[in-house]
Design a protein around this motif. Sequence first.
Motif, short mmCIF file in Angstrom:
data_model
loop_
_atom_site.label_atom_id
_atom_site.label_comp_id
_atom_site.label_asym_id
_atom_site.label_seq_id
_atom_site.Cartn_x
_atom_site.Cartn_y
_atom_site.Cartn_z
N ALA A 96 2.98 -6.33 -5.89
CA ALA A 96 1.72 -6.33 -6.63
C ALA A 96 1.94 -6.22 -8.13
O ALA A 96 1.13 -6.68 -8.93
N ASN A 97 3.07 -5.62 -8.53
CA ASN A 97 3.33 -5.42 -9.95
C ASN A 97 4.30 -6.42 -10.55
O ASN A 97 4.19 -6.75 -11.73
N PHE A 98 5.22 -6.93 -9.74
CA PHE A 98 6.29 -7.76 -10.30
C PHE A 98 6.42 -9.12 -9.61
O PHE A 98 7.28 -9.91 -9.98
N GLY A 99 5.55 -9.40 -8.63
CA GLY A 99 5.57 -10.70 -7.97
C GLY A 99 6.31 -10.69 -6.64
O GLY A 99 7.21 -9.88 -6.42
N PRO B 274 -10.40 3.45 -1.72
CA PRO B 274 -11.34 2.39 -1.38
C PRO B 274 -10.91 1.63 -0.12
O PRO B 274 -9.70 1.47 0.14
N ALA B 275 -11.87 1.20 0.65
CA ALA B 275 -11.58 0.47 1.89
C ALA B 275 -11.33 -0.99 1.55
O ALA B 275 -12.24 -1.83 1.56
N THR B 276 -10.09 -1.29 1.25
CA THR B 276 -9.72 -2.66 0.89
C THR B 276 -8.32 -2.94 1.39
O THR B 276 -7.53 -2.02 1.62
N GLY B 277 -8.03 -4.21 1.59
CA GLY B 277 -6.70 -4.60 2.06
C GLY B 277 -6.28 -5.92 1.46
O GLY B 277 -7.11 -6.72 1.00
N THR B 278 -4.96 -6.15 1.43
CA THR B 278 -4.39 -7.35 0.84
C THR B 278 -3.21 -7.81 1.67
O THR B 278 -2.48 -6.99 2.24
N ASP B 279 -3.02 -9.12 1.73
CA ASP B 279 -1.85 -9.67 2.42
C ASP B 279 -0.68 -9.75 1.45
O ASP B 279 -0.75 -10.45 0.44
N PHE B 280 0.39 -9.03 1.77
CA PHE B 280 1.62 -9.08 1.00
C PHE B 280 2.78 -9.25 1.95
O PHE B 280 2.89 -8.54 2.97
#
Length: 365
Positions: A41-44, A192-198
């Motif tokens: 999320a910070n460096f790619g 917070p109720a959130t999600g991301t695909d990484f």
Amino acid sequence: MLSMIDLFAGCGGMTSGFAKAGYTPVLAVEWNHHAAATYAANFGEDHIRHTDIATIRDKDIPQADVIVGGPPCQGFSNLGSRNIDDPRNSLWREYLRFVRRANPSVFVIENVDRFLTSSEFALLKDEIDGYHLSAGILHAADFGVPQRRRRAIVIGSRIGPIPLPTPTHDRWHPVRAVLDGLPERPATTALPATGTDFLGTRVPGVYKSADLHIGRNPTPLSLRRYRHIPPGGGRFDLPVELMPRCWREKKTGTTDVMGRLRWDQPSLTVRTEFYKPEKGRYLHPQWEPGEHGHRVDRPITHLEAARLQSFPDEFRWCGTKVEIARQIGNAVPPQLARSIAEHLRPYLTGGAPTVPTCPLCHTFE
């Protein structure tokens, strides 16, 4: 442009500091998925590998100017079993495999202070060829981090001897430099109720630093205990009736347990369970004497711990509350990493040495 590889990268504390100093990461390896997602999320995502370091093939290791990393240290730490046969201790051999393949001009190993007296470090010195080693203990507070944190640093150089950096600060930054001004009462106890695909899997996040200012719900008994602890105090300040039996019977040691920070001093080492006052000196520093004295009776929040570790507020986070706490506590303070990176630059480029910019120094000018 100087390139770097970050091994056992965690959430990217070391990369954060080196990137601020102008280095470009070309490969990072991290086994924990939430930590790897924070790094991405910070460096790619293009150069982070979420995998066992032993599975990366030699042909997939790129050339780099610098390799950095902290092989897991559970066997060396005072808090661990100090079992020399712990398989995690042998991961430094994987680190050396990367050094041999990437052929960096310089490598940096960061670890707990006991590492330098371990048999594993003695073996490392015997097995590394072509590199001059400098090793010693650096104190994070000497480099602008508002925290008393001692770490073993090993610098290996094949371009001539490189000494460890000397302190950049003649006075330590206190807790007030990073905690003062934050809301005393966190508005929530949840992320917070959130999600991301990484990296092919969904993780909680991405969270801004402000999202990490989350509280807890201490029991009435815990609150009664907190109120008795003055700045710099700990479990010995509790009335006998509020002590658990184990504390009543153990009259020495563990002096920082149930401890409260001081506004005018750096924090003690921020570990992975900083949200539990029974684990160390993690109570908020605001405390005034007297029945009606103004007191903030809670442990520090994730945001406050990240600031004590010198993470910038623009840093982003992924994971559960517990996972993010581990990332924060396990990280190399970015300001310490930046100081090391700036110290190495003239040896790598032939340029003039520079003093790293400290985001806190202007506060006390």
